[in-house]
Design an enzyme around this catalytic site. Structure first.
Site, mmCIF file in Angstrom:
data_model
loop_
_atom_site.group_PDB
_atom_site.id
_atom_site.type_symbol
_atom_site.label_atom_id
_atom_site.label_comp_id
_atom_site.label_asym_id
_atom_site.label_seq_id
_atom_site.Cartn_x
_atom_site.Cartn_y
_atom_site.Cartn_z
ATOM 1 N N TYR A 82 0.817 -1.214 0.000
ATOM 2 C CA TYR A 82 0.000 0.000 0.000
ATOM 3 C C TYR A 82 0.855 1.272 0.000
ATOM 4 O O TYR A 82 1.964 1.287 0.520
ATOM 5 C CB TYR A 82 -0.899 0.041 1.225
ATOM 6 C CG TYR A 82 -2.090 -0.880 1.189
ATOM 7 C CD1 TYR A 82 -2.417 -1.602 0.040
ATOM 8 C CD2 TYR A 82 -2.901 -1.036 2.302
ATOM 9 C CE1 TYR A 82 -3.507 -2.446 0.020
ATOM 10 C CE2 TYR A 82 -3.997 -1.874 2.286
ATOM 11 C CZ TYR A 82 -4.294 -2.583 1.142
ATOM 12 O OH TYR A 82 -5.384 -3.419 1.128
ATOM 13 N N LEU A 135 -21.504 4.133 -3.925
ATOM 14 C CA LEU A 135 -22.548 4.187 -2.910
ATOM 15 C C LEU A 135 -22.515 5.470 -2.084
ATOM 16 O O LEU A 135 -23.312 5.629 -1.154
ATOM 17 C CB LEU A 135 -22.456 2.960 -1.999
ATOM 18 C CG LEU A 135 -22.909 1.655 -2.668
ATOM 19 C CD1 LEU A 135 -22.530 0.452 -1.825
ATOM 20 C CD2 LEU A 135 -24.426 1.689 -2.915
#
Length: 326
Positions: free
Chosen positions: A53, A223
């Protein structure tokens, strides 16, 4: 903050977890420090990272490699708050150009764990997760490597990520044969727009007592609702096709959220928190404001009628085999 056991383990984790994939990429170190400080203030004790990451997640790039773990390590050293958090990271992805610089061989797991410990500036990882299934490596080899890391005090619990239901069952069968705890968690893609894991993975997790940690609770931003006004210039253009494809559902969803008096992002995360298999969900917050918004979802109580309405808008597949056979 609410807390729940991570699967069948005795470990308690905050229902909202802090995802750090953006640290070193969309979020610089100073802002990441602010986010982590605020997370602890809010009672968030689960911090999730991975060795890749913080950048392009490929070893042939000049920068961005392991940056998320390095930022967390710098914060741990500066803040002195190591014992206040459950620290989770992952291994599997390529961490070099050599043939053994990836996957889940005992050779790689040993080196990957030690490298993560150096970047995190700590002597142990609370939850060490396999970032993906590796069907080319025998489970006895994987568990031998993990058991050794536990014995050495370098890791405490083992989790998986992106496994299928039968991978969970196979992993647990071999762990049981070795008389070890095995998996306590599985981190998987799960949100209102993508409920595929309800068919076979969640039943497997439930049977084996493995806690679910959903990633991408907002479906990469879908969303959060369709952008309005100035947001149009902020939200990624890459979502435009998804907004178009889900236009009817999103319209019904946004109307329903308005009726409840909460934002689409809050309802999406609240819905996940109402799913029995979920121990904690990953809020990949780039800013303090995003983290606070995720924590706000904890206060939302969705009753039976609200959950049924969300099922009508975003229907799930049902459990196998009843979902496709008599």
């Amino acid at each position: 903050m609410d807390y729940a056991h991570l699967g069948r383990s005795g470990l308690l984790v905050s229902r909202i977890g802090l995802g750090t994939m953006n640290f070193g990429d969309a979020t610089d170190e100073a802002e990441a420090f602010d986010v982590m400080d605020r997370a602890v203030e809010l009672g968030v004790n689960f911090f999730d990272s991975a060795d890749v990451y913080g950048g392009p997640q490929t070893p042939d790039m000049e920068k961005g490699f392991g940056t998320s773990e390095e930022i967390i390590g710098n914060w741990l050293t500066k803040s002195g708050r190591r014992d206040e958090i459950v620290l989770a990271t992952k291994a599997y992805q390529p961490m070099g150009l050599g043939p053994n610089d990836r996957r889940l061989s005992a050779y790689h797991l040993k080196r990957a764990c030690e490298a993560s410990l150096r970047r995190l500036q700590t002597d142990h990882i609370d939850l060490y997760q396999m970032h993906h299934v590796d069907r080319a490596t025998p489970w006895d080899e994987i568990w031998q490597a993990m058991d050794q890391l536990v014995t050495e005090g370098k890791i405490t619990y083992v989790g998986s990520s992106n496994f299928a239901g039968w991978d969970i069952a196979t992993a647990q069968a071999r762990a049981d044969a070795r008389h070890t705890l095995g998996l306590v968690s599985e981190q998987s893609l799960y949100n209102l727009t993508n409920r595929a894991i309800e068919q076979e993975l969640i039943p497997s997790l439930r049977y084996h007592g493995v806690g679910l940690i959903p990633w991408s609770p907002l479906a990469m931003g879908v969303l959060a609702g369709r952008p309005k006004g100035e947001q149009r210039t902020v939200r990624r253009a890459a979502l435009s096709e998804q907004f178009a494809a889900l236009s009817d559902q999103l319209g019904a969803y946004e109307t329903f959220c308005d009726e409840l008096g909460h934002s689409p992002a809050e309802i999406a995360q609240a819905w996940l928190l109402h799913q029995p298999a979920v121990s904690t969900l990953i809020a990949g917050s780039r800013t303090v404001a995003q983290l606070e918004a995720a924590v706000d979802a904890l206060s939302i109580d969705l009753d039976t009628d609200a959950l049924a309405a969300l099922d009508r808008i975003w229907p799930g597949p049902g459990e196998a085999p009843q979902s496709y056979a008599w």
